[in-house]
Design a protein around this motif. Structure first.
Motif: not given
Length: 174
Positions: A96-110
């Motif tokens: 949960y978040v309620s502020a900006n999320v920006q430029y996140i890179t997610i690889t090989n995850s679940s």
């Protein structure tokens, strides 16, 4: 003296060596303050986050305060298992978040979660922009998605924009 705005700046890559950890708590020391976590394009990798399956909770690498911003971070080989109780939330970055999320890179995850489950964020009163998921699996319940499970907004300034899902994102409804 406390300022209303603090920034945590990641200065190096972190390898968690496939340890099982609790979500990392991000919290401004003053309840009305705003905290920004700036990853400076560094990588956090190789972790498992497992929350209590018997209680309603938020599962993700970060347990973000209601006003925390998260940006410029790479996550690799992060596996999150959340609860399916009540309104539980789960996301690789944060439940949960309620502020900006920006430029996140997610690889090989679940991520595996309950009612609100997303590849980046499970539930957000936020903007999620310029994020990329590659080779990820998202398993969720009622409201789930590749980037965000559910976005709540009463204004036009909250958006999901300019995100990419690549290389076989797998979705599964539990």
């Amino acid at each position: 003296y406390y300022t209303d705005y603090w920034t945590i700046s990641l200065e190096a890559d972190i390898d968690l060596n496939n340890e099982t950890i609790d979500p990392v708590i991000l919290k401004h020391p003053v309840s009305t303050g705003v905290l920004t976590f700036d990853g400076n394009n560094h990588t956090i990798k190789n972790a498992k986050i497992v929350t209590d399956a018997t209680t309603e909770n938020a599962a993700g690498l970060f347990d973000a305060n209601h006003r925390d911003a998260l940006k410029n971070l790479k996550l690799d080989n992060i596996h999150v298992t959340g609860s399916n109780v009540g309104n539980s939330t789960a996301g690789v970055l944060s439940g949960y978040v309620s502020a900006n999320v920006q430029y996140i890179t997610i690889t090989n995850s679940s991520v595996t979660g309950g009612k609100y489950t997303g590849g980046v964020v499970g539930y957000g009163y936020t903007s999620v922009t310029d994020c990329t998921l590659t080779n990820c699996v998202v398993k969720g319940g009622y409201k789930f998605g590749g980037i965000i499970g559910y976005i709540c907004s009463s204004s036009d300034d909250k958006m999901v924009n300019n995100n990419k899902l690549t290389n076989g994102l797998n979705w599964r409804i539990l």
